[in-house]
Motif scaffolding. Structure first.
Motif, short mmCIF file in Angstrom:
data_model
loop_
_atom_site.label_atom_id
_atom_site.label_comp_id
_atom_site.label_asym_id
_atom_site.label_seq_id
_atom_site.Cartn_x
_atom_site.Cartn_y
_atom_site.Cartn_z
N THR A 35 0.86 -1.17 0.00
CA THR A 35 0.00 0.00 0.00
C THR A 35 0.90 1.23 0.00
OG1 THR A 35 -1.81 -1.07 1.20
CG2 THR A 35 -1.75 1.33 1.25
N LEU A 55 -9.87 2.43 2.89
CA LEU A 55 -9.39 2.22 4.26
C LEU A 55 -10.45 2.45 5.32
CD1 LEU A 55 -5.91 4.06 4.14
CD2 LEU A 55 -6.38 1.62 3.71
N SER A 98 -3.95 0.32 7.09
CA SER A 98 -3.29 -0.19 5.89
C SER A 98 -2.71 -1.59 6.07
CB SER A 98 -2.18 0.77 5.45
OG SER A 98 -2.72 2.02 5.07
#
Length: 317
Positions: A166, A289, A229
């Protein structure tokens, strides 16, 4: 999970370490302490002092011994002006140093690599504000080039070796533990100057007398994005900011009202290479997210001021 935070003694990285530990994760910090501070590091983290560019054998020994499941990469040559003066040094740290981490992540079966990129440096003089992740990057500095290069390398490592990742593109992060210096340090520069009864400089354009605009996001909100994340945002590039433009002069006026002092700014012409306007569209962060910035600028600045004043030994009111 066992998480290695590279640059975990720095301003932002240390807050990420705190957030991971608070969530119950086991954290290893790798830092050369060139800019990071030992007092920033959470006492529950294990610390390895080494350089990701030059100490390659030691770095591999840490991977071999610790077997991290997640690598979170916050170590960086962060100065845009310094990257212009010394692009070779910038590339050594930001590109080659990161490639060492990527190679070892593949070799030791890291599950995910979280990379910190720059929203502001990559957007440049955007036609549309706030800018999205789809906008073509404006590579006007070696720093921006190095960040974008690693984003492309991450895609390569994913399709070739299956490494999950990410990318978090930060806006201008501020908060406790931030050292003054450079554009990203404008908040502590202003507050330090006000606390010491010294004037600050405003660089302004003729058509923008209040200075440039930036998107200021509080460091604890940023740390939360790093926690999310771990399990979300796979193979994605995600802006982390507020989406709101704030003029530099307005930031200074807000700092003055919080500290309770009125010291006029020294006004100078714009600096070469400065981006005039910057703010990030963070709708993707909310979608992928479940994240958005929750700390209003005034509240974040108050927290920052209290922290700075406490650190300087002055009493808070």
């Amino acid at each position: 999970m066992k998480i290695m935070v590279v640059g975990g003694a720095g301003f932002i990285g240390s807050h990420v370490v705190d957030a991971y530990i608070q969530e119950g994760h086991e954290v290893i910090v790798v830092d050369n302490f060139s800019t990071g501070k030992r007092e920033n590091v959470n006492k529950e983290a294990r610390v390895y002092e080494l350089d990701i560019w030059s100490d390659t054998e030691q770095l591999e020994s840490v991977f071999r011994a610790e077997q991290p499941e997640i690598v979170n990469h916050h170590a960086v040559q962060k100065s845009v002006p310094e990257s212009v003066k010394n692009p070779v040094f910038d590339a050594k740290i930001n590109i080659l140093g990161t490639l060492h981490l990527l190679d070892l992540s593949v070799k030791y079966n890291v599950q995910k690599f979280i990379f910190i990129s720059s929203g502001g440096a990559l957007t440049g003089e955007a036609d549309h504000i706030p800018t999205t992740e789809e906008m073509d990057p404006q590579l006007i500095s070696p720093y921006a080039i190095s960040k974008y290069t690693i984003e492309k390398y991450l895609h390569f490592y994913h399709i070739t070796f299956g490494l999950n990742y990410t990318v978090l593109r930060y806006a201008n992060v501020y908060g406790p533990r931030q050292a003054g210096g450079g554009e990203c340090g404008v908040t502590p520069i202003f507050m330090n100057n006000l606390l010491n009864d010294q004037p600050s400089v405003l660089f302004a354009y003729s058509d923008m007398p209040k200075g440039t605009t930036r998107d200021y996001v509080y460091v604890e909100d940023v740390a939360t994005a790093n926690v999310l994340s771990i399990s979300k945002g796979d193979h994605s590039i995600i802006n982390i900011g507020t989406g709101k433009e704030v003029f530099t002069e307005d930031l200074y006026c807000l700092a003055q009202s919080i500290i309770g002092k009125n010291i006029p700014l020294i006004r100078e012409k714009e600096r070469t290479g400065d981006v005039k306007r910057s703010a990030l569209d963070c709708s993707r962060a909310e979608k992928l997210l479940g994240w958005k910035a929750n700390t209003p600028l005034n509240e974040g600045l108050v927290k920052t001021f209290i922290s700075m004043r406490t650190a300087s030994g002055q009493q808070t009111q």
